[in-house]
Design a protein around this motif. Structure first.
Motif, PDB file in Angstrom:
ATOM      1  N   GLY A 124     -10.401  -6.207  -6.065  1.00 21.64           N
ATOM      2  CA  GLY A 124      -9.905  -7.415  -6.729  1.00 21.64           C
ATOM      3  C   GLY A 124      -8.423  -7.660  -6.530  1.00 21.64           C
ATOM      4  N   THR A 125      -7.843  -6.997  -5.529  1.00 16.98           N
ATOM      5  CA  THR A 125      -6.383  -7.011  -5.365  1.00 16.98           C
ATOM      6  C   THR A 125      -5.929  -7.820  -4.164  1.00 16.98           C
ATOM      7  OG1 THR A 125      -6.147  -4.826  -6.398  1.00 16.98           O
ATOM      8  CG2 THR A 125      -4.360  -5.532  -4.941  1.00 16.98           C
ATOM      9  N   ALA A 126      -4.860  -8.569  -4.345  1.00 13.78           N
ATOM     10  CA  ALA A 126      -4.083  -9.138  -3.235  1.00 13.78           C
ATOM     11  C   ALA A 126      -2.678  -8.562  -3.320  1.00 13.78           C
ATOM     12  CB  ALA A 126      -4.042 -10.654  -3.298  1.00 13.78           C
ATOM     13  N   VAL A 127      -2.019  -8.469  -2.170  1.00 12.70           N
ATOM     14  CA  VAL A 127      -0.743  -7.766  -2.089  1.00 12.70           C
ATOM     15  C   VAL A 127       0.326  -8.685  -1.511  1.00 12.70           C
ATOM     16  CG1 VAL A 127       0.471  -5.765  -1.151  1.00 12.70           C
ATOM     17  CG2 VAL A 127      -1.964  -5.587  -1.728  1.00 12.70           C
ATOM     18  N   VAL A 128       1.449  -8.752  -2.179  1.00 17.44           N
ATOM     19  CA  VAL A 128       2.631  -9.427  -1.636  1.00 17.44           C
ATOM     20  C   VAL A 128       3.563  -8.351  -1.100  1.00 17.44           C
ATOM     21  CG1 VAL A 128       4.590 -10.938  -2.105  1.00 17.44           C
ATOM     22  CG2 VAL A 128       2.410 -11.319  -3.283  1.00 17.44           C
ATOM     23  N   VAL A 129       3.893  -8.452   0.175  1.00 16.19           N
ATOM     24  CA  VAL A 129       4.806  -7.511   0.814  1.00 16.19           C
ATOM     25  C   VAL A 129       6.133  -8.236   1.032  1.00 16.19           C
ATOM     26  CG1 VAL A 129       5.254  -6.091   2.846  1.00 16.19           C
ATOM     27  CG2 VAL A 129       2.926  -6.267   1.928  1.00 16.19           C
ATOM     28  N   SER A 130       7.182  -7.788   0.335  1.00 16.41           N
ATOM     29  CA  SER A 130       8.454  -8.499   0.335  1.00 16.41           C
ATOM     30  C   SER A 130       9.560  -7.645   0.933  1.00 16.41           C
ATOM     31  CB  SER A 130       8.848  -8.880  -1.098  1.00 16.41           C
ATOM     32  OG  SER A 130       7.989  -9.873  -1.620  1.00 16.41           O
ATOM     33  N   SER A 131      10.178  -8.142   1.981  1.00 15.18           N
ATOM     34  CA  SER A 131      11.328  -7.463   2.573  1.00 15.18           C
ATOM     35  C   SER A 131      12.213  -8.493   3.248  1.00 15.18           C
ATOM     36  CB  SER A 131      10.884  -6.406   3.596  1.00 15.18           C
ATOM     37  OG  SER A 131      11.995  -5.868   4.287  1.00 15.18           O
ATOM     38  N   LYS A 132      13.431  -8.633   2.778  1.00 13.70           N
ATOM     39  CA  LYS A 132      14.347  -9.606   3.350  1.00 13.70           C
ATOM     40  C   LYS A 132      14.609  -9.292   4.820  1.00 13.70           C
ATOM     41  CE  LYS A 132      18.988 -11.524   2.953  1.00 13.70           C
ATOM     42  NZ  LYS A 132      18.571 -12.922   3.143  1.00 13.70           N
ATOM     43  N   SER A 133      14.955  -8.050   5.090  1.00 10.47           N
ATOM     44  CA  SER A 133      15.272  -7.647   6.462  1.00 10.47           C
ATOM     45  C   SER A 133      14.034  -7.494   7.317  1.00 10.47           C
ATOM     46  CB  SER A 133      16.043  -6.328   6.447  1.00 10.47           C
ATOM     47  OG  SER A 133      15.200  -5.274   6.002  1.00 10.47           O
ATOM     48  N   GLY A 134      12.905  -7.224   6.656  1.00 12.82           N
ATOM     49  CA  GLY A 134      11.682  -6.941   7.398  1.00 12.82           C
ATOM     50  C   GLY A 134      11.640  -5.538   7.945  1.00 12.82           C
ATOM     51  N   SER A 135      12.618  -4.725   7.599  1.00  9.56           N
ATOM     52  CA  SER A 135      12.676  -3.374   8.142  1.00  9.56           C
ATOM     53  C   SER A 135      12.823  -2.305   7.074  1.00  9.56           C
ATOM     54  CB  SER A 135      13.853  -3.263   9.135  1.00  9.56           C
ATOM     55  OG  SER A 135      15.086  -3.541   8.485  1.00  9.56           O
ATOM     56  N   THR A 136      12.668  -2.662   5.791  1.00 10.44           N
ATOM     57  CA  THR A 136      12.777  -1.685   4.712  1.00 10.44           C
ATOM     58  C   THR A 136      11.668  -0.656   4.852  1.00 10.44           C
ATOM     59  OG1 THR A 136      13.640  -3.439   3.291  1.00 10.44           O
ATOM     60  CG2 THR A 136      12.929  -1.407   2.217  1.00 10.44           C
ATOM     61  N   VAL A 137      12.030   0.607   5.012  1.00 14.57           N
ATOM     62  CA  VAL A 137      11.035   1.634   5.342  1.00 14.57           C
ATOM     63  C   VAL A 137      10.040   1.827   4.205  1.00 14.57           C
ATOM     64  CG1 VAL A 137      10.682   4.039   6.018  1.00 14.57           C
ATOM     65  CG2 VAL A 137      12.659   2.777   6.884  1.00 14.57           C
ATOM     66  N   GLU A 138      10.518   1.822   2.947  1.00 18.68           N
ATOM     67  CA  GLU A 138       9.594   1.975   1.829  1.00 18.68           C
ATOM     68  C   GLU A 138       8.525   0.886   1.867  1.00 18.68           C
ATOM     69  OE1 GLU A 138      13.649   2.842  -0.273  1.00 18.68           O
ATOM     70  OE2 GLU A 138      12.960   1.709   1.477  1.00 18.68           O
ATOM     71  N   THR A 139       8.971  -0.357   2.034  1.00 23.00           N
ATOM     72  CA  THR A 139       8.044  -1.492   1.992  1.00 23.00           C
ATOM     73  C   THR A 139       7.099  -1.485   3.181  1.00 23.00           C
ATOM     74  OG1 THR A 139       9.773  -2.756   0.855  1.00 23.00           O
ATOM     75  CG2 THR A 139       7.926  -3.994   1.763  1.00 23.00           C
ATOM     76  N   ASP A 140       7.595  -1.176   4.350  1.00 18.88           N
ATOM     77  CA  ASP A 140       6.733  -1.093   5.530  1.00 18.88           C
ATOM     78  C   ASP A 140       5.687   0.005   5.355  1.00 18.88           C
ATOM     79  OD1 ASP A 140       6.039  -1.708   8.387  1.00 18.88           O
ATOM     80  OD2 ASP A 140       6.666   0.392   8.620  1.00 18.88           O
ATOM     81  N   SER A 141       6.075   1.120   4.771  1.00 19.68           N
ATOM     82  CA  SER A 141       5.125   2.214   4.540  1.00 19.68           C
ATOM     83  C   SER A 141       4.050   1.797   3.555  1.00 19.68           C
ATOM     84  CB  SER A 141       5.870   3.448   4.018  1.00 19.68           C
ATOM     85  OG  SER A 141       6.829   3.912   4.943  1.00 19.68           O
ATOM     86  N   GLN A 142       4.454   1.143   2.470  1.00 15.19           N
ATOM     87  CA  GLN A 142       3.473   0.648   1.493  1.00 15.19           C
ATOM     88  C   GLN A 142       2.516  -0.339   2.162  1.00 15.19           C
ATOM     89  OE1 GLN A 142       6.372  -1.028  -1.084  1.00 15.19           O
ATOM     90  NE2 GLN A 142       7.132   0.961  -1.794  1.00 15.19           N
ATOM     91  N   ARG A 143       3.058  -1.233   2.987  1.00 18.99           N
ATOM     92  CA  ARG A 143       2.238  -2.221   3.687  1.00 18.99           C
ATOM     93  C   ARG A 143       1.184  -1.533   4.558  1.00 18.99           C
ATOM     94  NH1 ARG A 143       2.092  -4.330   8.808  1.00 18.99           N
ATOM     95  NH2 ARG A 143       3.758  -2.892   9.409  1.00 18.99           N
ATOM     96  N   ARG A 144       1.587  -0.544   5.320  1.00 28.00           N
ATOM     97  CA  ARG A 144       0.660   0.165   6.212  1.00 28.00           C
ATOM     98  C   ARG A 144      -0.445   0.862   5.428  1.00 28.00           C
ATOM     99  NH1 ARG A 144       2.719   1.474  11.458  1.00 28.00           N
ATOM    100  NH2 ARG A 144       4.726   0.441  11.864  1.00 28.00           N
ATOM    101  N   ILE A 145      -0.088   1.423   4.290  1.00 32.61           N
ATOM    102  CA  ILE A 145      -1.084   2.133   3.479  1.00 32.61           C
ATOM    103  C   ILE A 145      -2.083   1.157   2.884  1.00 32.61           C
ATOM    104  CG2 ILE A 145      -1.364   3.525   1.395  1.00 32.61           C
ATOM    105  CD1 ILE A 145       1.419   4.777   2.158  1.00 32.61           C
TER     106      ILE A 145
END
Length: 543
Positions: free
Chosen positions: A127-148
C-alpha cells in the motif's frame, strides 16, 4: 490581517532596538524580496545570486497544487494509502512538520541505519508509494534508500515506476537517469537551497501526496509575504533576525521551547535552518531544541542564551516568564516557514557570514567517502570495553587515561572538558531513531546535570543540520557519539557496500573532521544494542 507575532524581551529587545533602524534604512527586507544578492557581501554574492527564489514561492509553487492533487488521485486508485519519503535535511524536515501538524501520516526515511530503513521498507509495502527527494541527485543516503525500495517493489512483483516519484533539481544525475528509466519526476526550483525549500516541490509533493492541503499552506505564506518584504520597524522578520543575532555580546545559544504552539516539531525544522545557515567562520547561533519540558533554569537564564517561546496565537502567558533574553513567536505554519527563513537571512547579514553555503557539511561527506574507500581507516582499536560498550576517542583533544576502561569514567572525562561559561554538549546517536526515540530523554537530564545547553541529534540526520555548526561554529562544543552494531545489516543493491558499513563510515568521518578541528570527541560503540543501550541510559541518566 497578519498571522504572525514576534515579541522580544530583555536583551533580545535591546538587540532589536539597536539594529532595526539600520536594517530598515538599508532596505534589507525589500532588497531580500527583490532577490538582491549583495546583501551578504562580495564573498557571498555568487552563491546568494542562485539561492533567493524562496522569497516568491508562495506564488511560483502554485502550479504544483493541481499536479500533486492529480497524482494523489492516481496513486489512491492503485491502492496506495501510505506515503514514504526518502530524503535528508531540508528534503525531509519540512514535510515531517507539515504532516505532523495536520495529523497526517508520513513515513520519513531519513537514515542509513539498517534496522530503521529495513522496517520502513517492509511495513505495508503493497500500500506504499515513495517520494525520493534529493536536490543534488547525488545524496548517498537517499540513493541507497531508493535502491532498496526499488528492489523491494520488484521482489513483491510491483512495478517500481508506478510507486516511486522523484523530486530533484532539473538536470541532476537523478533527474536524467530517472526519466530514462520511466519514473515520474517533479523538478524543484533550482534557485532555492535545501534548507529554504519547504514551499518548493521538496516540501509540497510528499506532504500533498500524504493528504495535506498544500494550497492552504501557500496561502498562509502569501498572507504575510508583503509584511515581511516591507522596510518597516514592524516587520516581524527583521525583528526576529535582530533578536536572534544582534545581541551584544552575542547570545549564541537559541533555546527553542514549545509553549503551546499547534505546530508539531517546528523546532526541529528551525534547528536545521539556523544551525546550517549561521554556523561558520567561527561564529553562528546554535539552536537547542528542548520541547515542552523547557530548558534547565541555569541554561535558560545563562548570559549566552536567548529563549524562544513558540506559542499559540493570542497566547499572552509567555510574556510573564522571567529570563534575561526571550522571544515569543506565534503564527500559522506557512507564515512561520517564511518568517524564519527571512529572519535567518537577516541574521546572516548581522553575523557577517554567507547564510546559503555549508562548507563543513561537505567536509564530513568527503571524510565518509574516503573511509568507504579505505574502511580500515575508521576502525581503530577500542581503548577499552565496558560490558557491551566499546570506548574510543578521535584525535588528541580528549585523553581518557585510566578512564578508558569504564563507560562512566570516559563520559565523566568528556564532560570535564566542558567550558562552564560558553560550552555545550552535543549528543550524536547513529541508531534507529524510531525504535529508540525514548533515548532523547537523556538530553534534559544531562542539561540539568551540567547547567549548560545540550543538543541531541540522530545520525546521519543531524549531519545535514547542527553538523555544520559543530565544525564551523565557535570552538565551544564537546561531542558524545554513539554507534551500534545493527541487528541485521541491509545490502545496497548495485553497490559494494551495506547500510551498516555506510553509517559506520559516516560516524567515523564526522568524528575525524571534528577531531581535525581540535574538538573533544568520545565515541561509544554498542556491540549489542539492547544491553549497550541499558548501560548508556543508566550512565547518561545519572543526575
Amino acid at each position: 490581517m497578519s498571522s504572525l507575532s514576534v515579541e522580544a524581551l530583555g536583551a533580545a529587545a535591546d538587540a532589536v532596538e539597536a539594529h532595526l533602524p539600520t536594517l530598515v534604512e538599508d532596505k534589507v527586507a525589500s532588497r531580500l524580496f527583490a532577490q538582491d544578492p549583495t546583501l551578504w557581501g562580495p564573498e557571498a554574492e555568487s552563491e546568494s545570486a542562485i539561492r533567493l527564489s524562496w522569497t516568491g514561492l508562495h506564488r511560483t509553487s502554485r502550479p504544483l497544487v493541481g499536479e500533486i492533487s492529480a497524482l494523489r488521485e492516481e496513486l489512491t486508485s492503485r491502492g496506495v494509502h501510505r506515503i514514504a519519503l526518502c530524503g535528508m535535511g531540508g528534503s525531509s524536515l519540512a514535510p515531517e512538520v507539515i504532516c505532523a501538524t495536520a495529523g497526517v501520516d508520513l513515513v520519513v526515511v531519513d537514515s542509513s541505519d539498517p534496522d530503521m530503513v529495513r522496517a520502513c521498507v517492509h511495513d505495508d509495502l503493497a500500500g506504499t508509494a515513495v517520494v525520493v527527494s534529493s536536490k543534488s541527485g547525488s545524496t548517498v543516503e537517499t540513493d541507497s534508500q531508493r535502491r532498496i525500495f526499488i528492489q523491494a517493489f520488484q521482489d513483491a512483483g510491483i512495478d517500481p515506476t508506478e510507486r516511486i516519484i522523484i523530486v530533484t533539481d532539473p538536470g541532476s544525475a537523478m533527474d536524467t537517469q530517472s526519466r530514462a528509466d520511466g519514473y515520474r519526476v517533479i523538478n524543484a526550483d533550482p534557485n532555492v537551497g535545501g534548507r529554504y525549500s519547504a514551499l518548493t516541490a521538496f516540501g509540497l509533493v510528499p506532504s500533498g501526496l500524504a493528504g495535506i492541503d498544500v494550497g492552504a499552506l501557500l496561502d498562509e505564506a502569501e498572507v504575510v509575504a508583503d509584511l515581511l518584504a516591507e522596510d518597516d520597524p514592524a516587520n516581524p522578520g527583521l525583528r526576529l533576525g535582530a533578536a536572534m543575532a544582534g545581541t551584544e555580546p552575542l547570545r549564541d545559544k537559541l533555546i527553542l521551547t514549545d509553549r503551546g504552539t499547534p505546530i508539531v516539531g517546528f523546532a526541529d525544522w528551525a534547528e536545521q535552518l539556523i544551525a546550517e545557515s549561521t554556523g561558520k567562520e567561527g561564529t553562528g547561533v546554535l539552536p537547542v531544541v528542548v520541547g515542552r519540558a523547557g530548558a534547565a533554569p541555569a541554561v535558560a537564564g545563562a548570559p549566552d542564551a536567548t529563549v524562544v517561546a513558540l506559542t499559540a496565537e493570542d497566547d499572552e502567558e509567555t510574556a510573564s516568564e522571567q529570563v534575561p533574553s526571550q522571544i515569543n513567536v506565534a503564527g500559522t505554519l506557512g507564515a512561520q516557514l517564511l518568517l524564519w527563513e527571512v529572519a535567518t537571512a537577516v541574521a546572516g547579514r548581522l553575523l557577517g557570514i554567507n547564510p546559503f553555503d555549508q562548507p563543513d557539511v561537505e567536509s564530513a561527506k568527503s571524510a565518509a567517502r574516503d573511509l568507504m574507500d579505505n574502511p580500515s581507516g575508521g576502525t581503530e582499536d577500542a581503548l577499552g570495553t565496558d560490558g557491551a560498550v566499546e570506548i574510543r576517542t578521535a584525535g588528541t583533544a580528549l585523553e581518557l587515561g585510566e578512564a578508558s576502561t569504564s563507560l562512566e569514567g570516559s563520559v565523566d572525562a568528556l564532560l570535564a572538558q566542558l567550558d562552564p561559561d560558553r560550552g555545550y554538549l552535543a549528543v550524536m546517536v547513529y541508531l534507529d531513531r524510531l525504535a529508540h526515540a525514548d533515548l532523547e530523554s537523556v538530553r534534559g537530564t544531562l542539561e540539568t546535570r551540567l547547567g549548560r545547553p545540550v543538543t541531541f541529534g540522530w545520525g546521519p540526520r543531524f549531519l545535514h543540520s547542527t553538523g555544520q555548526f559543530h565544525k564551523g561554529g565557535p570552538e565551544t562544543g564537546i561531542y558524545l557519539q554513539v554507534t551500534g552494531a545493527p541487528v541485521q545489516d541491509v545490502p545496497v543493491p548495485g553497490k559494494e557496500f551495506t547500510l551498516g558499513t555506510f553509517i559506520a563510515a559516516q560516524a567515523a568521518g564526522d568524528a575525524q573532521v571534528l577531531a581535525d578541528k581540535g574538538r573533544p570527541v568520545l565515541r561509544l560503540h554498542l556491540t549489542e544494542q539492547e544491553a549497550g543501550l541499558a548501560q548508556l541510559r543508566e550512565v547518561l541518566g545519572r543526575s
